[in-house]
Design a protein around this motif. Structure first.
Motif, PDB file in Angstrom:
ATOM      1  N   UNK A 183      34.709  28.284  32.538  1.00  0.00           N
ATOM      2  CA  UNK A 183      33.978  27.024  32.497  1.00  0.00           C
ATOM      3  C   UNK A 183      34.917  25.867  32.808  1.00  0.00           C
ATOM      4  N   UNK A 184      36.144  25.949  32.367  1.00  0.00           N
ATOM      5  CA  UNK A 184      37.092  24.857  32.605  1.00  0.00           C
ATOM      6  C   UNK A 184      37.367  24.674  34.090  1.00  0.00           C
ATOM      7  N   UNK A 185      37.429  25.771  34.836  1.00  0.00           N
ATOM      8  CA  UNK A 185      37.738  25.678  36.260  1.00  0.00           C
ATOM      9  C   UNK A 185      36.501  25.509  37.125  1.00  0.00           C
ATOM     10  N   UNK A 186      35.402  26.183  36.780  1.00  0.00           N
ATOM     11  CA  UNK A 186      34.228  26.184  37.647  1.00  0.00           C
ATOM     12  C   UNK A 186      33.263  25.033  37.349  1.00  0.00           C
ATOM     13  N   UNK A 187      33.141  24.659  36.085  1.00  0.00           N
ATOM     14  CA  UNK A 187      32.240  23.565  35.710  1.00  0.00           C
ATOM     15  C   UNK A 187      33.005  22.619  34.785  1.00  0.00           C
ATOM     16  N   UNK A 436      32.652  39.197  54.957  1.00  0.00           N
ATOM     17  CA  UNK A 436      33.775  38.434  54.434  1.00  0.00           C
ATOM     18  C   UNK A 436      34.439  39.273  53.336  1.00  0.00           C
ATOM     19  N   UNK A 437      35.298  40.183  53.784  1.00  0.00           N
ATOM     20  CA  UNK A 437      35.990  41.074  52.852  1.00  0.00           C
ATOM     21  C   UNK A 437      37.039  40.292  52.077  1.00  0.00           C
ATOM     22  N   UNK A 438      36.990  40.422  50.745  1.00  0.00           N
ATOM     23  CA  UNK A 438      37.900  39.655  49.878  1.00  0.00           C
ATOM     24  C   UNK A 438      37.872  38.178  50.255  1.00  0.00           C
ATOM     25  N   UNK A 439      36.667  37.652  50.413  1.00  0.00           N
ATOM     26  CA  UNK A 439      36.530  36.291  50.908  1.00  0.00           C
ATOM     27  C   UNK A 439      36.554  35.209  49.846  1.00  0.00           C
ATOM     28  N   UNK A 440      36.226  35.560  48.594  1.00  0.00           N
ATOM     29  CA  UNK A 440      36.080  34.520  47.573  1.00  0.00           C
ATOM     30  C   UNK A 440      36.958  34.817  46.362  1.00  0.00           C
ATOM     31  N   UNK A 441      37.970  33.972  46.100  1.00  0.00           N
ATOM     32  CA  UNK A 441      38.803  34.172  44.905  1.00  0.00           C
ATOM     33  C   UNK A 441      37.985  33.957  43.643  1.00  0.00           C
ATOM     34  N   UNK A 442      38.285  34.732  42.618  1.00  0.00           N
ATOM     35  CA  UNK A 442      37.576  34.626  41.354  1.00  0.00           C
ATOM     36  C   UNK A 442      38.337  33.727  40.390  1.00  0.00           C
ATOM     37  N   UNK A 443      37.576  32.972  39.606  1.00  0.00           N
ATOM     38  CA  UNK A 443      38.144  32.033  38.639  1.00  0.00           C
ATOM     39  C   UNK A 443      37.791  32.496  37.222  1.00  0.00           C
ATOM     40  N   UNK A 444      38.454  33.507  36.707  1.00  0.00           N
ATOM     41  CA  UNK A 444      38.136  33.971  35.353  1.00  0.00           C
ATOM     42  C   UNK A 444      38.711  33.031  34.296  1.00  0.00           C
ATOM     43  N   UNK A 445      38.375  33.303  33.044  1.00  0.00           N
ATOM     44  CA  UNK A 445      38.916  32.510  31.938  1.00  0.00           C
ATOM     45  C   UNK A 445      40.442  32.501  32.024  1.00  0.00           C
ATOM     46  N   UNK A 446      41.025  31.326  31.881  1.00  0.00           N
ATOM     47  CA  UNK A 446      42.481  31.189  31.977  1.00  0.00           C
ATOM     48  C   UNK A 446      42.981  30.877  33.377  1.00  0.00           C
ATOM     49  N   UNK A 447      42.056  30.702  34.326  1.00  0.00           N
ATOM     50  CA  UNK A 447      42.485  30.437  35.703  1.00  0.00           C
ATOM     51  C   UNK A 447      43.327  29.169  35.792  1.00  0.00           C
ATOM     52  N   UNK A 448      42.924  28.108  35.077  1.00  0.00           N
ATOM     53  CA  UNK A 448      43.667  26.843  35.151  1.00  0.00           C
ATOM     54  C   UNK A 448      45.107  27.019  34.688  1.00  0.00           C
ATOM     55  N   UNK A 449      45.301  27.851  33.658  1.00  0.00           N
ATOM     56  CA  UNK A 449      46.655  28.087  33.143  1.00  0.00           C
ATOM     57  C   UNK A 449      47.472  28.881  34.154  1.00  0.00           C
ATOM     58  N   UNK A 450      46.829  29.834  34.825  1.00  0.00           N
ATOM     59  CA  UNK A 450      47.528  30.606  35.849  1.00  0.00           C
ATOM     60  C   UNK A 450      47.964  29.702  36.996  1.00  0.00           C
ATOM     61  N   UNK A 451      47.084  28.816  37.434  1.00  0.00           N
ATOM     62  CA  UNK A 451      47.435  27.902  38.513  1.00  0.00           C
ATOM     63  C   UNK A 451      48.595  27.005  38.095  1.00  0.00           C
ATOM     64  N   UNK A 452      48.587  26.538  36.852  1.00  0.00           N
ATOM     65  CA  UNK A 452      49.683  25.700  36.362  1.00  0.00           C
ATOM     66  C   UNK A 452      51.006  26.464  36.399  1.00  0.00           C
TER      67      UNK A 452
END
Length: 514
Positions: A183-187, A436-452
């Motif tokens: 939710x933090x990353x997607x909405x 579109x094989x492997x076309x869309x990255x997934x944003x699971x819980x904790x994605x924002x922390x991973x990006x940081x």
């Protein structure tokens, strides 16, 4: 292997990846007076933005629209000469195919989350509507540092809201699972509101009130006459016209931080340089670490590199200089999908009004959405009034069997579902399947922390930045914002990248209840 004639020095930047993020980065780098080289592994630029045609009509075979309530994509389109070709949808009326019927898409919600139970009347059962009413009486649900959208919404409003509306809306953007998506990353706007409000419906009403107060006007989404796939082509044309170099069919196999070679020295492979450039002479006079990029037979040296490629490719490129960032990038998962585009004679194909419909996975259908392209985009209808174009999408995160089928099978299952939803039983004039094989990255819980964490590791390497869909949002404006922040970062300004890391760009509008 030969030394590239682009030379070295503080004026040269290399962008790895020719999707919209990489092209936007190159375009902005040229504003700063740098010499720019874009290296793209495939034989074309544009990534997931792909123009095409069917039955003689121009269409998009990838993404078809861009969020207009964010400024980045519309502004870039105008900068590269597409301002007079920007087009809003001819209709914004959509449906949802659920519980055996096409039902009007509800209004008064944020990404499917309603401000009142009445907003979802007609889509949810009486029991589902009654469950929403309980939200005001429930104790606070803590969201912590992050929480799955589906998990939180189901706890507050019941699973039916998630399964019938939130899931198909999120699935249209990420091809993902609402019960996994952050939710933090997607909405992000919903996440921020949920941190301060006990009632979720109250939080949604607050978001809607702010949207009204901000007086957001104009279309929510925007297209381009001829297809959004024209945008990267126009950006690439602008980059070249301003002196930038774009090389396709040039997969990068090595990215290393080295000391610049002296003037006249050959490459590590022992071949001679084609000549000394002013930059090479400058580098020889004042040796300093630079980036060495190997792409096929070319070897380039640059003081700045922006990596704008999918996470697995970025992981391979960064493994030598930043194994920590590479390890994080390898944890990014992707969803695959396919788009089935169909053309019909107008005299044989009657469609319901509106721009198309979404399909909740809980209903057990194969397609997850259909767009009535000729009704959504006036320019498609104008190109050939006797032809109707529509498309379906298939494939979600974790679904593999459906995408292993032949193209003809995907066309057949799409036609079957379209007939069940709309009554359309005509034989198409033409069909196209775009995978579109492997076309869309997934944003699971904790994605924002991973990006940081990724950016923290990358920041330790001067002159290096990353951007694109794996980080700050999968929509076109998000990718362009990510590119702009990366350019600022290599220039020493970290404010934009820090802001994006903390507050990703929502990739689907929901703030005004559209």
């Amino acid at each position: 292997m030969r030394e590239a004639d682009t030379g070295t020095g503080a004026g040269h930047a290399v962008v790895i990846g020719g999707g919209i993020a990489g092209l936007a980065a190159a375009h902005r780098l040229l504003d700063g007076g740098r010499r720019v080289t874009v290296l793209e592994a495939s034989d074309r630029v544009g990534g997931k933005l792909l123009p095409g045609e069917i039955a003689g009509v121009r269409v998009d075979l990838g993404a078809e629209s861009m969020l207009a309530r964010r400024p980045e994509a519309v502004a870039l389109a105008r900068e590269v000469g597409l301002g007079d070709r920007l087009r809003p949808p001819a209709t914004a009326t959509a449906s949802i195919w659920t519980r055996g019927a096409l039902r009007p898409m509800p209004k008064g919600h944020v990404m499917g989350v309603p401000g009142t139970a009445a907003a979802l009347s007609g889509v949810l059962s009486d029991e589902g509507l009654a469950r929403i009413e309980r939200d005001a009486d429930l104790p606070r649900t803590e969201v912590g540092e992050d929480v799955a959208v589906g998990e939180y919404v189901a706890a507050r409003l019941g699973r039916e809201v998630v399964d019938r509306l939130v899931e198909p809306l999120l699935g249209g953007v990420y091809a993902g699972d609402a019960y996994r998506i952050s939710m933090r990353s997607a909405v992000p706007q919903l996440y921020q509101a949920a941190r301060t409000r006990t009632s979720l419906t109250e939080a949604v009403r607050e978001i809607q009130a702010k949207a009204v107060a901000s007086r957001q006007t104009g279309p929510v989404f925007m297209g381009v006459e001829g297809g959004v796939g024209r945008l990267p082509l126009a950006v690439a044309e602008s980059v070249r016209a301003r002196g930038g170099e774009i090389v396709t069919g040039a997969p990068v196999t090595e990215l290393r931080r080295v000391t610049a070679p002296a003037a006249g020295e050959g490459s590590e492979a022992g071949t001679g340089a084609p000549g000394d450039s002013p930059d090479r002479a400058h580098a020889a006079a004042r040796p300093h670490p630079v980036w060495r990029i190997v792409a096929g037979e070319r070897v380039l040296y640059a003081d700045a590199v922006i990596v704008a490629v999918p996470a697995p490719v970025a992981a391979d490129l960064l493994s030598a200089e930043s194994p920590e960032a590479a390890a994080e990038l390898r944890t990014v998962e992707y969803a695959s999908m396919a788009l089935v585009t169909l053309a019909y004679r107008r005299s044989e194909a009657a469609l319901p009004d509106g721009s198309g419909f979404l399909v909740p996975p809980v209903d057990g259908r194969t397609i997850k959405a259909s767009t009535f392209a000729s009704q959504k985009w006036g320019w498609i209808a104008d190109e050939d009034p006797d032809v109707i174009v529509l498309r379906t999408s298939v494939g979600r995160y974790g679904e593999t069997e459906i995408l292993q089928r032949e193209d003809a099978d995907l066309v057949d299952v799409s036609r079957h579902d379209l007939e069940a939803a709309t009554g359309l039983d005509a034989r198409p004039l033409a069909t196209r399947v775009t995978r579109w094989t492997d076309g869309l990255p997934q944003y699971p819980v904790g994605h924002h922390a991973r990006v940081a964490r990724i950016r923290e590791h990358v920041a330790k390497l001067p002159g290096l930045a990353v951007c694109g869909a794996p980080y700050d949002g999968v929509g076109i404006p998000a990718c362009i914002a990510s590119a702009s922040a990366a350019v600022d970062q290599i220039g020493g300004d970290l404010r934009a990248v820090q802001e994006l890391t903390a507050h990703p760009v929502q990739s689907l509008h929901g703030g005004a209840g559209e």
